[in-house]
Design a protein around this motif. Structure first.
Motif, PDB file in Angstrom:
ATOM      1  N   THR A 132       0.896  -1.126  -0.070  1.00  0.00           N
ATOM      2  CA  THR A 132      -0.027   0.123  -0.035  1.00  0.00           C
ATOM      3  C   THR A 132       0.821   1.382   0.025  1.00  0.00           C
ATOM      4  OG1 THR A 132      -0.042   0.281   2.709  1.00  0.00           O
ATOM      5  CG2 THR A 132      -1.800  -1.257   1.317  1.00  0.00           C
ATOM      6  N   LEU A 133       2.141   1.033   0.210  1.00  0.00           N
ATOM      7  CA  LEU A 133       2.969   2.214   0.183  1.00  0.00           C
ATOM      8  C   LEU A 133       3.150   2.842  -1.207  1.00  0.00           C
ATOM      9  CD1 LEU A 133       5.954   1.157   2.428  1.00  0.00           C
ATOM     10  CD2 LEU A 133       4.184   2.782   3.053  1.00  0.00           C
ATOM     11  N   PRO A 134       3.095   4.109  -1.142  1.00  0.00           N
ATOM     12  CA  PRO A 134       3.301   4.872  -2.402  1.00  0.00           C
ATOM     13  C   PRO A 134       4.456   4.589  -3.283  1.00  0.00           C
ATOM     14  CG  PRO A 134       3.346   6.671  -0.731  1.00  0.00           C
ATOM     15  CD  PRO A 134       3.143   5.275  -0.221  1.00  0.00           C
ATOM     16  N   GLY A 135       4.375   4.348  -4.668  1.00  0.00           N
ATOM     17  CA  GLY A 135       5.463   4.048  -5.510  1.00  0.00           C
ATOM     18  C   GLY A 135       6.032   2.576  -5.212  1.00  0.00           C
ATOM     19  N   LEU A 136       5.398   1.742  -4.767  1.00  0.00           N
ATOM     20  CA  LEU A 136       5.612   0.315  -4.642  1.00  0.00           C
ATOM     21  C   LEU A 136       4.510  -0.349  -5.332  1.00  0.00           C
ATOM     22  CD1 LEU A 136       6.789   0.099  -1.013  1.00  0.00           C
ATOM     23  CD2 LEU A 136       8.227   0.159  -3.082  1.00  0.00           C
ATOM     24  N   GLY A 137       4.000   0.292  -6.454  1.00  0.00           N
ATOM     25  CA  GLY A 137       2.958  -0.494  -7.358  1.00  0.00           C
ATOM     26  C   GLY A 137       3.276  -1.703  -7.851  1.00  0.00           C
ATOM     27  N   PHE A 138       4.688  -1.682  -7.965  1.00  0.00           N
ATOM     28  CA  PHE A 138       5.380  -3.033  -8.881  1.00  0.00           C
ATOM     29  C   PHE A 138       5.158  -4.200  -8.032  1.00  0.00           C
ATOM     30  CE2 PHE A 138       8.497  -0.848  -6.726  1.00  0.00           C
ATOM     31  CZ  PHE A 138       9.139  -1.932  -5.805  1.00  0.00           C
ATOM     32  N   LEU A 139       4.913  -4.173  -6.827  1.00  0.00           N
ATOM     33  CA  LEU A 139       5.071  -5.432  -5.693  1.00  0.00           C
ATOM     34  C   LEU A 139       4.043  -6.187  -5.922  1.00  0.00           C
ATOM     35  CD1 LEU A 139       6.487  -3.781  -2.546  1.00  0.00           C
ATOM     36  CD2 LEU A 139       7.501  -5.439  -3.983  1.00  0.00           C
ATOM     37  N   PRO A 140       4.052  -7.702  -6.050  1.00  0.00           N
ATOM     38  CA  PRO A 140       2.686  -8.494  -6.057  1.00  0.00           C
ATOM     39  C   PRO A 140       1.754  -7.997  -4.983  1.00  0.00           C
ATOM     40  CG  PRO A 140       4.556  -9.777  -5.281  1.00  0.00           C
ATOM     41  CD  PRO A 140       5.276  -8.343  -5.688  1.00  0.00           C
ATOM     42  N   THR A 141       0.481  -8.326  -5.442  1.00  0.00           N
ATOM     43  CA  THR A 141      -0.565  -8.239  -4.431  1.00  0.00           C
ATOM     44  C   THR A 141      -1.126  -9.393  -4.112  1.00  0.00           C
ATOM     45  OG1 THR A 141      -2.026  -7.644  -6.155  1.00  0.00           O
ATOM     46  CG2 THR A 141      -1.007  -5.618  -5.153  1.00  0.00           C
ATOM     47  N   PHE A 142      -1.794  -9.668  -3.041  1.00  0.00           N
ATOM     48  CA  PHE A 142      -2.518 -10.840  -2.496  1.00  0.00           C
ATOM     49  C   PHE A 142      -3.738 -10.895  -2.109  1.00  0.00           C
ATOM     50  CE2 PHE A 142       2.010 -10.495  -2.049  1.00  0.00           C
ATOM     51  CZ  PHE A 142       2.591 -11.633  -2.597  1.00  0.00           C
ATOM     52  N   ASP A 143      -4.429 -11.931  -2.180  1.00  0.00           N
ATOM     53  CA  ASP A 143      -6.018 -12.182  -1.690  1.00  0.00           C
ATOM     54  C   ASP A 143      -6.074 -12.044  -0.403  1.00  0.00           C
ATOM     55  OD1 ASP A 143      -6.777 -11.678  -4.499  1.00  0.00           O
ATOM     56  OD2 ASP A 143      -6.909 -13.821  -4.950  1.00  0.00           O
ATOM     57  N   SER A 144      -5.054 -12.729   0.257  1.00  0.00           N
ATOM     58  CA  SER A 144      -5.150 -13.036   1.646  1.00  0.00           C
ATOM     59  C   SER A 144      -3.768 -12.814   2.488  1.00  0.00           C
ATOM     60  CB  SER A 144      -5.674 -14.481   1.945  1.00  0.00           C
ATOM     61  OG  SER A 144      -4.624 -15.335   1.665  1.00  0.00           O
ATOM     62  N   VAL A 145      -4.092 -12.751   3.587  1.00  0.00           N
ATOM     63  CA  VAL A 145      -2.626 -12.586   4.401  1.00  0.00           C
ATOM     64  C   VAL A 145      -1.944 -13.770   4.446  1.00  0.00           C
ATOM     65  CG1 VAL A 145      -3.604 -13.119   6.624  1.00  0.00           C
ATOM     66  CG2 VAL A 145      -2.124 -11.235   6.518  1.00  0.00           C
ATOM     67  N   ALA A 146      -2.401 -14.793   4.335  1.00  0.00           N
ATOM     68  CA  ALA A 146      -1.838 -16.339   4.400  1.00  0.00           C
ATOM     69  C   ALA A 146      -1.096 -16.538   3.012  1.00  0.00           C
ATOM     70  CB  ALA A 146      -2.901 -17.351   4.444  1.00  0.00           C
ATOM     71  N   GLU A 147      -1.645 -15.916   1.894  1.00  0.00           N
ATOM     72  CA  GLU A 147      -0.910 -15.938   0.779  1.00  0.00           C
ATOM     73  C   GLU A 147       0.277 -15.190   0.627  1.00  0.00           C
ATOM     74  OE1 GLU A 147      -2.546 -14.794  -3.289  1.00  0.00           O
ATOM     75  OE2 GLU A 147      -4.040 -16.205  -2.671  1.00  0.00           O
ATOM     76  N   GLU A 148       0.124 -14.046   1.301  1.00  0.00           N
ATOM     77  CA  GLU A 148       1.349 -12.994   1.447  1.00  0.00           C
ATOM     78  C   GLU A 148       2.277 -13.457   2.082  1.00  0.00           C
ATOM     79  OE1 GLU A 148       0.370  -8.867   2.535  1.00  0.00           O
ATOM     80  OE2 GLU A 148       2.408  -8.080   1.322  1.00  0.00           O
ATOM     81  N   ARG A 149       2.043 -14.106   3.288  1.00  0.00           N
ATOM     82  CA  ARG A 149       3.108 -14.680   4.312  1.00  0.00           C
ATOM     83  C   ARG A 149       3.713 -15.807   3.602  1.00  0.00           C
ATOM     84  NH1 ARG A 149      -0.472 -16.100   8.307  1.00  0.00           N
ATOM     85  NH2 ARG A 149       0.289 -14.107   9.304  1.00  0.00           N
ATOM     86  N   LEU A 150       3.056 -16.587   2.831  1.00  0.00           N
ATOM     87  CA  LEU A 150       3.688 -17.677   2.213  1.00  0.00           C
ATOM     88  C   LEU A 150       4.735 -17.116   1.044  1.00  0.00           C
ATOM     89  CD1 LEU A 150       4.291 -20.756   1.706  1.00  0.00           C
ATOM     90  CD2 LEU A 150       2.334 -20.658   0.057  1.00  0.00           C
ATOM     91  N   HIS A 151       4.436 -16.160   0.457  1.00  0.00           N
ATOM     92  CA  HIS A 151       5.118 -15.456  -0.619  1.00  0.00           C
ATOM     93  C   HIS A 151       6.491 -15.084   0.068  1.00  0.00           C
ATOM     94  CE1 HIS A 151       6.319 -13.154  -4.142  1.00  0.00           C
ATOM     95  NE2 HIS A 151       6.496 -12.125  -3.163  1.00  0.00           N
ATOM     96  N   ARG A 152       6.241 -14.358   1.176  1.00  0.00           N
ATOM     97  CA  ARG A 152       7.322 -13.934   2.190  1.00  0.00           C
ATOM     98  C   ARG A 152       8.381 -14.946   2.445  1.00  0.00           C
ATOM     99  NH1 ARG A 152       5.434  -8.345   5.408  1.00  0.00           N
ATOM    100  NH2 ARG A 152       4.342  -7.455   3.333  1.00  0.00           N
TER     101      ARG A 152
END
Ligand SMILES: [Zn+2]
Length: 255
Positions: free
Chosen positions: A4-24
Motif C-alpha cells: 500500500t506504500l506509494p511508489g511500490l505498485g510494482f510489488l505483487p498483491t495478494f488475496d489473503s494474508v496467508a498467501e502474502e505470508r507464504l510468498h514472503r
C-alpha cells in the motif's frame, strides 16, 4: 502493508494474508539458499528477516545454527517483539533479534533486512569508510548508505540494535565497522539484492584501490544513476533472475 506504500505498485498483491505470508517465506528461504551459494555463510553468523504481513511486530528468520544451504520454508521461525519464538521449533540467534527487531521497529516502511559476515563486506567495513561512486553499480548506494562507526563486540543488547537502527536512518544500507554489511528493503527481494550487490561493490572498490586510484563518478551523475540502479523497483527487479535460478535449481527450498 508494503503493497500500500506509494511508489511500490510494482510489488505483487495478494488475496489473503496467508498467501502474502507464504510468498514472503518462500522468498526468504530462497534468499538463504542464495546467500549459501554466494559464500556469505560464516559459522552461525548471518540472518535475513521478513516482517509478518499480519502481526507487524513479528518477523520470520532463519533457525539458529542451520546451514543457509539447507533452509526450506518449513524451517523458518517467527519471532515476536519480545524475542520469543511464536512459530517454529528452533532457537533464534540472539544477535539476529537484537539487531533486526530494532531495525524493523525503527523503520515501519521496511519489510526485510539482511546481514551476514560476507568476506568483501567485512573487509571493506574495517576501513570505516562509505563506498565511493566508482562504478554504475556502486551508485546504487550513493547518498543511500551510512556507517555505524563503532564496534562493541557481538551485538546481543537491544540498545546496540537501536544504535545500529539510528545509524541506518532512512538509508537502505549501513556498514557496521569491523563487522559487515546490513541492508533493508520494501521486499525480501530488494533487501537481498542490495546485500549481494553491495558486497560486490565492496569487492570492486577493494580491487580498484589495490591497483590504483579509481576515477569517481561526479555527484550529479551518481545521484541520477542511484535512482536508476538503486530504487526499490530496480532492486526488486534485479533479484528476479536470481529467484528464477534458485527456484528451478533447488525446488526443495519450498518444502
Ligand atoms: Zn554480524
Amino acid at each position: 502493508m508494503a503493497t500500500t506504500l506509494p511508489g511500490l505498485g510494482f510489488l505483487p498483491t495478494f488475496d489473503s494474508v496467508a498467501e502474502e505470508r507464504l510468498h514472503r517465506k518462500q522468498r526468504l528461504a530462497a534468499s538463504f539458499r542464495l546467500f549459501g551459494k554466494f559464500g556469505f555463510d560464516e559459522g552461525v553468523a548471518g540472518h535475513i528477516t521478513v516482517r509478518d504481513p499480519e502481526h507487524l511486530d513479528r518477523f520470520w528468520v532463519n533457525p539458529f545454527g542451520m546451514n543457509f544451504k539447507h533452509i526450506g520454508v518449513s524451517d523458518l521461525i517467527c519471532v515476536d517483539h519480545s524475542g520469543d519464538v511464536v512459530e517454529g521449533d528452533a532457537m533464534v540467534n540472539r544477535a539476529a533479534f537484537a539487531i533486526h527487531s530494532q531495525v524493523h521497529a525503527g523503520r515501519p516502511d521496511v519489510v526485510a533486512a539482511a546481514h551476514s559476515h560476507s568476506l568483501h563486506g567485512k573487509a571493506w567495513s574495517s576501513l570505516g569508510r562509505l563506498l565511493d561512486p566508482i562504478t554504475q553499480d556502486a551508485c546504487a548506494f550513493f547518498e543511500d548508505h551510512s556507517l555505524f562507526d563503532d564496534f562493541t563486540g557481538v551485538v546481543l543488547d537491544l540498545e546496540e540494535g537501536k544504535r545500529i537502527s539510528a545509524a541506518l536512518g532512512t538509508n537502505k544500507a549501513v556498514i557496521l565497522r569491523n563487522h559487515g554489511l546490513l541492508t533493508v528493503g520494501h521486499s525480501v527481494d530488494a533487501a537481498v539484492w542490495s546485500f549481494i550487490t553491495m558486497d560486490r561493490s565492496c569487492q570492486a572498490q577493494l580491487l580498484a584501490e589495490a591497483a590504483g586510484t579509481p576515477v569517481l563518478i561526479d555527484a550529479d551523475m551518481a545521484r541520477k544513476t542511484q535512482v536508476q540502479t538503486g530504487s526499490p523497483a530496480a532492486c526488486y527487479l534485479s533479484f528476479q533472475p536470481l529467484w528464477d535460478m534458485i527456484a528451478r535449481e533447488q525446488p526443495d527450498l519450498f518444502e
